[in-house]
Design a protein around this motif. Sequence first.
Motif, PDB file in Angstrom:
ATOM      1  N   GLY A   1       0.845  -1.191   0.000  1.00 57.32           N
ATOM      2  CA  GLY A   1       0.000   0.000   0.000  1.00 57.32           C
ATOM      3  C   GLY A   1       0.876   1.235   0.000  1.00 57.32           C
ATOM      4  N   CYS A   2       0.277   2.392   0.234  1.00 59.03           N
ATOM      5  CA  CYS A   2       1.045   3.641   0.191  1.00 59.03           C
ATOM      6  C   CYS A   2       1.896   3.847   1.442  1.00 59.03           C
ATOM      7  CB  CYS A   2       0.118   4.830  -0.043  1.00 59.03           C
ATOM      8  SG  CYS A   2      -1.096   5.067   1.250  1.00 59.03           S
ATOM      9  N   ARG A   3       1.573   3.201   2.544  1.00 58.32           N
ATOM     10  CA  ARG A   3       2.372   3.317   3.772  1.00 58.32           C
ATOM     11  C   ARG A   3       3.404   2.200   3.825  1.00 58.32           C
ATOM     12  NH1 ARG A   3      -2.405   4.488   8.136  1.00 58.32           N
ATOM     13  NH2 ARG A   3      -3.071   6.480   7.223  1.00 58.32           N
ATOM     14  N   PRO A   4       4.577   2.464   4.405  1.00 55.63           N
ATOM     15  CA  PRO A   4       5.627   1.439   4.420  1.00 55.63           C
ATOM     16  C   PRO A   4       5.261   0.203   5.243  1.00 55.63           C
ATOM     17  CG  PRO A   4       6.282   3.337   5.729  1.00 55.63           C
ATOM     18  CD  PRO A   4       5.013   3.704   5.018  1.00 55.63           C
ATOM     19  N   THR A   5       4.292   0.311   6.108  1.00 57.77           N
ATOM     20  CA  THR A   5       3.879  -0.827   6.937  1.00 57.77           C
ATOM     21  C   THR A   5       2.821  -1.694   6.261  1.00 57.77           C
ATOM     22  OG1 THR A   5       2.233   0.572   8.002  1.00 57.77           O
ATOM     23  CG2 THR A   5       4.374   0.379   9.091  1.00 57.77           C
ATOM     24  N   GLN A   6       2.367  -1.297   5.102  1.00 58.57           N
ATOM     25  CA  GLN A   6       1.300  -2.026   4.411  1.00 58.57           C
ATOM     26  C   GLN A   6       1.903  -2.996   3.407  1.00 58.57           C
ATOM     27  OE1 GLN A   6      -0.873   1.391   2.931  1.00 58.57           O
ATOM     28  NE2 GLN A   6      -2.273   1.323   4.661  1.00 58.57           N
ATOM     29  N   LEU A   7       2.211  -4.214   3.890  1.00 59.56           N
ATOM     30  CA  LEU A   7       2.775  -5.273   3.067  1.00 59.56           C
ATOM     31  C   LEU A   7       1.963  -6.540   3.254  1.00 59.56           C
ATOM     32  CD1 LEU A   7       6.591  -4.935   3.860  1.00 59.56           C
ATOM     33  CD2 LEU A   7       5.399  -4.144   1.817  1.00 59.56           C
ATOM     34  N   ALA A   8       1.805  -7.301   2.178  1.00 57.88           N
ATOM     35  CA  ALA A   8       1.077  -8.563   2.257  1.00 57.88           C
ATOM     36  C   ALA A   8       1.503  -9.472   1.117  1.00 57.88           C
ATOM     37  CB  ALA A   8      -0.430  -8.308   2.192  1.00 57.88           C
ATOM     38  N   LEU A   9       1.180 -10.738   1.285  1.00 59.29           N
ATOM     39  CA  LEU A   9       1.459 -11.706   0.224  1.00 59.29           C
ATOM     40  C   LEU A   9       0.425 -11.649  -0.895  1.00 59.29           C
ATOM     41  CD1 LEU A   9       2.526 -14.783   2.374  1.00 59.29           C
ATOM     42  CD2 LEU A   9       4.000 -13.228   1.082  1.00 59.29           C
ATOM     43  N   THR A  10      -0.780 -11.172  -0.564  1.00 61.96           N
ATOM     44  CA  THR A  10      -1.844 -11.112  -1.575  1.00 61.96           C
ATOM     45  C   THR A  10      -2.516  -9.747  -1.579  1.00 61.96           C
ATOM     46  OG1 THR A  10      -3.608 -11.851  -0.098  1.00 61.96           O
ATOM     47  CG2 THR A  10      -2.346 -13.578  -1.235  1.00 61.96           C
ATOM     48  N   GLU A  11      -3.063  -9.402  -2.716  1.00 62.20           N
ATOM     49  CA  GLU A  11      -3.823  -8.159  -2.846  1.00 62.20           C
ATOM     50  C   GLU A  11      -5.047  -8.180  -1.928  1.00 62.20           C
ATOM     51  OE1 GLU A  11      -5.824  -5.459  -6.372  1.00 62.20           O
ATOM     52  OE2 GLU A  11      -5.560  -7.606  -6.708  1.00 62.20           O
ATOM     53  N   ALA A  12      -5.718  -9.319  -1.871  1.00 63.32           N
ATOM     54  CA  ALA A  12      -6.933  -9.445  -1.054  1.00 63.32           C
ATOM     55  C   ALA A  12      -6.664  -9.164   0.420  1.00 63.32           C
ATOM     56  CB  ALA A  12      -7.535 -10.831  -1.220  1.00 63.32           C
ATOM     57  N   GLU A  13      -5.505  -9.576   0.896  1.00 59.81           N
ATOM     58  CA  GLU A  13      -5.164  -9.341   2.302  1.00 59.81           C
ATOM     59  C   GLU A  13      -5.068  -7.840   2.593  1.00 59.81           C
ATOM     60  OE1 GLU A  13      -1.884 -10.726   5.627  1.00 59.81           O
ATOM     61  OE2 GLU A  13      -1.592 -11.287   3.537  1.00 59.81           O
ATOM     62  N   LEU A  14      -4.417  -7.087   1.721  1.00 60.88           N
ATOM     63  CA  LEU A  14      -4.317  -5.642   1.936  1.00 60.88           C
ATOM     64  C   LEU A  14      -5.683  -4.972   1.828  1.00 60.88           C
ATOM     65  CD1 LEU A  14      -1.042  -4.413   0.198  1.00 60.88           C
ATOM     66  CD2 LEU A  14      -1.536  -4.603   2.623  1.00 60.88           C
ATOM     67  N   VAL A  15      -6.466  -5.374   0.855  1.00 62.47           N
ATOM     68  CA  VAL A  15      -7.807  -4.804   0.689  1.00 62.47           C
ATOM     69  C   VAL A  15      -8.641  -5.065   1.934  1.00 62.47           C
ATOM     70  CG1 VAL A  15      -9.943  -4.980  -0.646  1.00 62.47           C
ATOM     71  CG2 VAL A  15      -7.743  -4.864  -1.831  1.00 62.47           C
ATOM     72  N   SER A  16      -8.489  -6.244   2.545  1.00 61.40           N
ATOM     73  CA  SER A  16      -9.258  -6.567   3.758  1.00 61.40           C
ATOM     74  C   SER A  16      -8.895  -5.649   4.926  1.00 61.40           C
ATOM     75  CB  SER A  16      -9.063  -8.027   4.153  1.00 61.40           C
ATOM     76  OG  SER A  16      -7.793  -8.243   4.734  1.00 61.40           O
ATOM     77  N   PHE A  17      -7.715  -5.041   4.878  1.00 61.81           N
ATOM     78  CA  PHE A  17      -7.290  -4.086   5.904  1.00 61.81           C
ATOM     79  C   PHE A  17      -7.612  -2.650   5.524  1.00 61.81           C
ATOM     80  CE2 PHE A  17      -4.249  -7.575   6.980  1.00 61.81           C
ATOM     81  CZ  PHE A  17      -4.745  -7.828   8.251  1.00 61.81           C
ATOM     82  N   GLY A  18      -8.344  -2.475   4.434  1.00 60.58           N
ATOM     83  CA  GLY A  18      -8.770  -1.143   4.030  1.00 60.58           C
ATOM     84  C   GLY A  18      -7.791  -0.397   3.143  1.00 60.58           C
ATOM     85  N   VAL A  19      -6.781  -1.077   2.632  1.00 61.32           N
ATOM     86  CA  VAL A  19      -5.805  -0.431   1.748  1.00 61.32           C
ATOM     87  C   VAL A  19      -6.432  -0.268   0.371  1.00 61.32           C
ATOM     88  CG1 VAL A  19      -3.539  -0.638   0.654  1.00 61.32           C
ATOM     89  CG2 VAL A  19      -3.865  -1.378   3.035  1.00 61.32           C
ATOM     90  N   ARG A  20      -6.379   0.956  -0.126  1.00 62.14           N
ATOM     91  CA  ARG A  20      -6.922   1.244  -1.452  1.00 62.14           C
ATOM     92  C   ARG A  20      -5.812   1.165  -2.487  1.00 62.14           C
ATOM     93  NH1 ARG A  20     -10.368   6.487   0.351  1.00 62.14           N
ATOM     94  NH2 ARG A  20     -11.898   5.350   1.587  1.00 62.14           N
ATOM     95  N   ALA A  21      -6.112   0.588  -3.610  1.00 64.10           N
ATOM     96  CA  ALA A  21      -5.201   0.500  -4.756  1.00 64.10           C
ATOM     97  C   ALA A  21      -3.838  -0.102  -4.405  1.00 64.10           C
ATOM     98  CB  ALA A  21      -5.035   1.865  -5.414  1.00 64.10           C
ATOM     99  N   PRO A  22      -3.809  -1.308  -3.805  1.00 61.74           N
ATOM    100  CA  PRO A  22      -2.508  -1.930  -3.555  1.00 61.74           C
ATOM    101  C   PRO A  22      -1.824  -2.252  -4.882  1.00 61.74           C
ATOM    102  CG  PRO A  22      -4.290  -3.438  -2.979  1.00 61.74           C
ATOM    103  CD  PRO A  22      -4.914  -2.148  -3.382  1.00 61.74           C
TER     104      PRO A  22
END
Length: 95
Positions: free
Chosen positions: A27-48
Amino acid sequence: MLVCPTGTTRRPGRFGAPESSLRLWAGCRPTQLALTEAELVSFGVRAPREERADEALVRALVGTGAELVVVPESALRLSEGVGALLWYTDPGAPS
């Protein structure tokens, strides 16, 4: 802490850039990392976006003020040559 062994393969034409075929979603923040796009989206990250894991981990390291430790390749066997322990304190998080 990001651990990189010395002797890591380097890509021709990119001084000092480790070669990595591993991918992460960020994601746009350095702490927003995941193995899948769906995981980031589930945390509210827009446009991973998907990117090289080594680049995403270095951005997380710099963005969180983490420590980089370089070790001899013979001292630590790492899958794909990179290991990460992303542990930090978020002053804005409830305790």
